[in-house]
Enzyme design. Structure first.
Site, mmCIF file in Angstrom:
data_model
loop_
_atom_site.group_PDB
_atom_site.id
_atom_site.type_symbol
_atom_site.label_atom_id
_atom_site.label_comp_id
_atom_site.label_asym_id
_atom_site.label_seq_id
_atom_site.Cartn_x
_atom_site.Cartn_y
_atom_site.Cartn_z
ATOM 1 N N SER A 1 40.609 25.291 30.619
ATOM 2 C CA SER A 1 39.551 25.572 29.658
ATOM 3 C C SER A 1 39.096 27.024 29.755
ATOM 4 O O SER A 1 38.907 27.700 28.740
ATOM 5 C CB SER A 1 38.367 24.629 29.875
ATOM 6 O OG SER A 1 37.337 24.894 28.951
ATOM 7 N N ASN A 2 38.907 27.531 30.973
ATOM 8 C CA ASN A 2 38.527 28.927 31.139
ATOM 9 C C ASN A 2 39.559 29.859 30.513
ATOM 10 O O ASN A 2 39.209 30.866 29.871
ATOM 11 C CB ASN A 2 38.397 29.275 32.625
ATOM 12 C CG ASN A 2 37.189 28.648 33.280
ATOM 13 O OD1 ASN A 2 36.251 28.231 32.620
ATOM 14 N ND2 ASN A 2 37.217 28.584 34.602
ATOM 15 N N LYS B 1 43.489 44.513 44.586
ATOM 16 C CA LYS B 1 44.676 45.379 44.533
ATOM 17 C C LYS B 1 45.405 45.284 43.189
ATOM 18 O O LYS B 1 46.456 45.910 43.015
ATOM 19 C CB LYS B 1 45.637 45.041 45.674
ATOM 20 C CG LYS B 1 45.069 45.310 47.058
ATOM 21 C CD LYS B 1 46.127 45.261 48.138
ATOM 22 C CE LYS B 1 46.624 43.856 48.405
ATOM 23 N NZ LYS B 1 45.633 43.014 49.116
ATOM 24 N N GLY B 2 44.894 44.483 42.249
ATOM 25 C CA GLY B 2 45.501 44.425 40.923
ATOM 26 C C GLY B 2 46.521 43.313 40.793
ATOM 27 O O GLY B 2 46.264 42.169 41.164
ATOM 28 N N GLY C 1 41.006 34.770 37.989
ATOM 29 C CA GLY C 1 42.396 34.425 37.711
ATOM 30 C C GLY C 1 42.564 33.802 36.337
ATOM 31 O O GLY C 1 43.565 34.034 35.646
ATOM 32 N N ASP C 2 41.584 33.007 35.920
ATOM 33 C CA ASP C 2 41.637 32.405 34.590
ATOM 34 C C ASP C 2 41.492 33.470 33.509
ATOM 35 O O ASP C 2 42.168 33.416 32.470
ATOM 36 C CB ASP C 2 40.543 31.360 34.441
ATOM 37 C CG ASP C 2 40.665 30.245 35.466
ATOM 38 O OD1 ASP C 2 41.794 29.969 35.913
ATOM 39 O OD2 ASP C 2 39.627 29.665 35.827
ATOM 40 N N GLY D 1 29.130 33.391 36.502
ATOM 41 C CA GLY D 1 29.659 32.263 35.739
ATOM 42 C C GLY D 1 31.139 32.421 35.473
ATOM 43 O O GLY D 1 31.786 33.377 35.903
#
Length: 308
Positions: free
Chosen positions: A44-45, A226-227, A254-255, A290
């Site tokens: 969902s994110n 670090k990208g 990450g999302d 959030g």
């Protein structure tokens, strides 16, 4: 222009986020410094991130019939995310416990997916036309792996660009790798998939080589501050993190990255530039509290990239 359609299979959960100086030990009770309730779930994110970036996005999942399901639909509507929801009154809409460390913004999470754990290969077959219509298909590992595998098979068979975000970390059936144009683990997930310690960029390259050997088209290892590393059979490019300001919270970074990557690839952005774009999306997201509310707009990302 939104580009080709993006379809994401995954989970919605309601995030219950607690901030405190540290995690409690077993049997211990601590006073927290804040609490928030909001929308979450990796899939969902990612869909919200893509939607806020202007992608033509549809999210495929199961929900209970309850107030958290109402929250899900409101969240998607606000981000221009279309949904293909299988209502599941015999279960509940998922929820997550998120601990956020006050001093660093780092997090620890427990996810209870609820109805989304009932997503089955039959559900995927029922939505095969939707998956085949996509330009980019994305899935993760919060719903059953069998459903993710069948969806990747359908997408690959239709020539759709496939992205597997192997999160949360889990062992995978070997046949799943050849169905993935892109696999996007973080350092922990890359270690789980390869059995190799990943604590540097060179480590990430070695782990990515092992994943290429399993049949993956390209590996993108996300490396936090670090990208990210884009690694293929012909090139290996490190993209540095893009700083958008002080880090407030890393939950959902990450999302944000994966949603940004899908949106860029759907617009047929060249892969290295798509990774840079995704780093900018993640870079903005961590400056805000959030998960879904932290996802930036296309205009915000373009403005950040224009600064160089």
């Amino acid at each position: 222009m939104p580009g080709k359609p993006v379809v994401i299979l995954g989970v919605f959960v309601a995030d219950t986020a607690y901030r405190a100086a540290r995690q409690p030990r077993m049997g211990e009770t601590l006073l927290g410094t804040s609490f928030t309730l909001g929308p979450g779930g990796k899939g969902s994110n990612q869909a919200v991130a893509a939607g806020r970036l202007g992608a033509d996005i549809t999210f495929l999942t199961r929900l209970g019939v309850d107030p958290f399901a109402d929250m899900a639909r409101q969240t998607w509507a606000q981000a221009d995310v279309k949904s293909a929801v299988i209502d599941t009154p015999e279960s509940y809409t998922g929820a997550a416990y998120i601990f956020v460390e006050d001093t660093t913004g780092n997090n620890a999470i427990i996810v209870s997916p609820g109805a989304a754990m009932l997503i089955s290969p039959d559900d995927i077959e029922a939505n095969a036309g939707l998956i085949r219509s996509a330009g980019v298909f994305v899935t993760q590992l919060e719903q059953p792996i069998e459903a993710a595998l069948r969806a990747l098979e359908i997408a690959r068979g239709a020539g759709v660009t496939t992205i597997l975000n192997p999160a949360p970390a889990a062992s995978l059936p070997e046949r799943i790798y050849t169905l993935c144009d892109y696999v996007t683990p973080n350092e922990t997930e890359a270690e789980e998939l390869t059995g190799m310690k990943v604590s540097s960029i060179d480590d990430a390259r070695r782990a990515a080589d092992r994943l290429l050997g399993k049949g993956v088209g390209a590996v993108i290892v996300t490396l936090g501050e670090k990208g990210a590393l884009l690694h293929t059979a012909s090139r290996s490019d490190h993209v540095g993190a893009i700083n958008a300001g002080p880090v407030v919270e890393t939950t959902g970074a990450g999302d944000a990255f994966n949603g940004g990557l899908a949106a860029a690839l759907a617009r047929e952005v060249e892969p290295l530039q798509a990774v840079r774009f995704a780093c900018a999306v993640a870079g903005i997201s961590v400056t805000r509290p959030g998960t879904a509310p932290s996802m930036p707009t296309l205009q915000e990302v373009e403005a950040l990239l224009a600064k160089g």
